[in-house]
Design a protein around this motif. Structure first.
Motif, PDB file in Angstrom:
ATOM      1  N   GLY A 125      -7.589  -9.798  -1.590  1.00 11.23           N
ATOM      2  CA  GLY A 125      -8.988 -10.120  -1.414  1.00 11.23           C
ATOM      3  C   GLY A 125      -9.656  -9.310  -0.319  1.00 11.23           C
ATOM      4  N   GLN A 126      -8.899  -8.593   0.487  1.00  9.83           N
ATOM      5  CA  GLN A 126      -9.480  -7.756   1.521  1.00  9.83           C
ATOM      6  C   GLN A 126      -9.751  -6.375   0.955  1.00  9.83           C
ATOM      7  OE1 GLN A 126      -6.682  -7.775   4.723  1.00  9.83           O
ATOM      8  NE2 GLN A 126      -7.769  -9.393   5.805  1.00  9.83           N
ATOM      9  N   VAL A 127     -10.766  -5.744   1.453  1.00 11.56           N
ATOM     10  CA  VAL A 127     -11.118  -4.403   1.033  1.00 11.56           C
ATOM     11  C   VAL A 127     -11.070  -3.502   2.255  1.00 11.56           C
ATOM     12  CG1 VAL A 127     -12.930  -2.960   0.043  1.00 11.56           C
ATOM     13  CG2 VAL A 127     -12.609  -5.291  -0.773  1.00 11.56           C
ATOM     14  N   GLU A 128     -10.388  -2.390   2.125  1.00 11.52           N
ATOM     15  CA  GLU A 128     -10.320  -1.441   3.228  1.00 11.52           C
ATOM     16  C   GLU A 128     -11.584  -0.591   3.213  1.00 11.52           C
ATOM     17  OE1 GLU A 128      -7.379   1.938   5.079  1.00 11.52           O
ATOM     18  OE2 GLU A 128      -6.938   1.053   3.150  1.00 11.52           O
ATOM     19  N   VAL A 129     -12.294  -0.561   4.348  1.00 17.24           N
ATOM     20  CA  VAL A 129     -13.545   0.170   4.457  1.00 17.24           C
ATOM     21  C   VAL A 129     -13.379   1.265   5.497  1.00 17.24           C
ATOM     22  CG1 VAL A 129     -15.981   0.010   5.019  1.00 17.24           C
ATOM     23  CG2 VAL A 129     -14.864  -1.873   3.841  1.00 17.24           C
ATOM     24  N   THR A 130     -13.745   2.463   5.126  1.00 15.80           N
ATOM     25  CA  THR A 130     -13.698   3.584   6.042  1.00 15.80           C
ATOM     26  C   THR A 130     -15.130   4.018   6.333  1.00 15.80           C
ATOM     27  OG1 THR A 130     -11.627   4.307   5.069  1.00 15.80           O
ATOM     28  CG2 THR A 130     -12.813   5.909   6.402  1.00 15.80           C
ATOM     29  N   ARG A 160       0.848  -1.191   0.000  1.00 15.83           N
ATOM     30  CA  ARG A 160       0.000   0.000   0.000  1.00 15.83           C
ATOM     31  C   ARG A 160       0.882   1.238   0.000  1.00 15.83           C
ATOM     32  NH1 ARG A 160      -3.826  -0.144   4.714  1.00 15.83           N
ATOM     33  NH2 ARG A 160      -4.684   1.623   3.633  1.00 15.83           N
ATOM     34  N   LEU A 165      -2.052  -4.865   2.861  1.00 13.99           N
ATOM     35  CA  LEU A 165      -3.442  -5.270   2.827  1.00 13.99           C
ATOM     36  C   LEU A 165      -3.480  -6.622   2.129  1.00 13.99           C
ATOM     37  CD1 LEU A 165      -6.285  -4.217   3.489  1.00 13.99           C
ATOM     38  CD2 LEU A 165      -6.412  -3.393   1.166  1.00 13.99           C
TER      39      LEU A 165
END
Length: 134
Positions: free
Chosen positions: A37-42, A28, A34
């Protein structure tokens, strides 16, 4: 490509050995990793407030409707029913207090006010030269 072990596998144990696998990691920009397959969500502030209200509302509904099977004393039930109205009034008082405090402690920008006044005088002089009357 670097790899990392998921947090649940770092603890060890028989299941960790059976399920052991390495997940590829994408670099990143901030220097953190990260997993693929993971998505960073804010969460926005609105989403946080809505989740909090949903949690409080569902807890209130479960307690008042008896969905949990708890037998609350009548004194608790008498306080529990109008609780949302109390919370709404409290939130309104807090909001009014906060706005009042911010207005009372608002800092005046005297330099900016003088600059703005001089710009207004320049604009009026310019418009007067062009034939506009005030």
């Amino acid at each position: 490509m670097r790899t990392t072990t998921p947090r649940r596998l770092r603890r060890g144990g028989a299941r960790a050995i059976e399920d052991f696998r390495l997940l590829p990691v994408l670099p990143r920009a901030e220097g953190e990793n990260l997993a693929l397959g993971q998505v960073e969500v804010t969460m926005t502030k609105l989403a946080q407030w809505l989740w909090g209200l949903a949690l409080l509302g569902s807890t209130w509904a479960a307690l008042t409707m008896g969905a949990l099977g708890l037998e609350l004393p009548s004194a608790y039930r008498e306080v529990l029913w109008p609780l949302p109205a109390y919370l709404l009034v409290s939130a309104g008082c807090y909001a009014l207090g906060t706005v009042g405090y911010r207005v009372a402690t608002f800092h005046d920008c005297e330099d900016a006010a003088r600059e703005l006044q001089s710009q207004i005088l320049e604009a009026r002089a310019d418009l007067a030269r062009r034939g506009m009357r005030f």
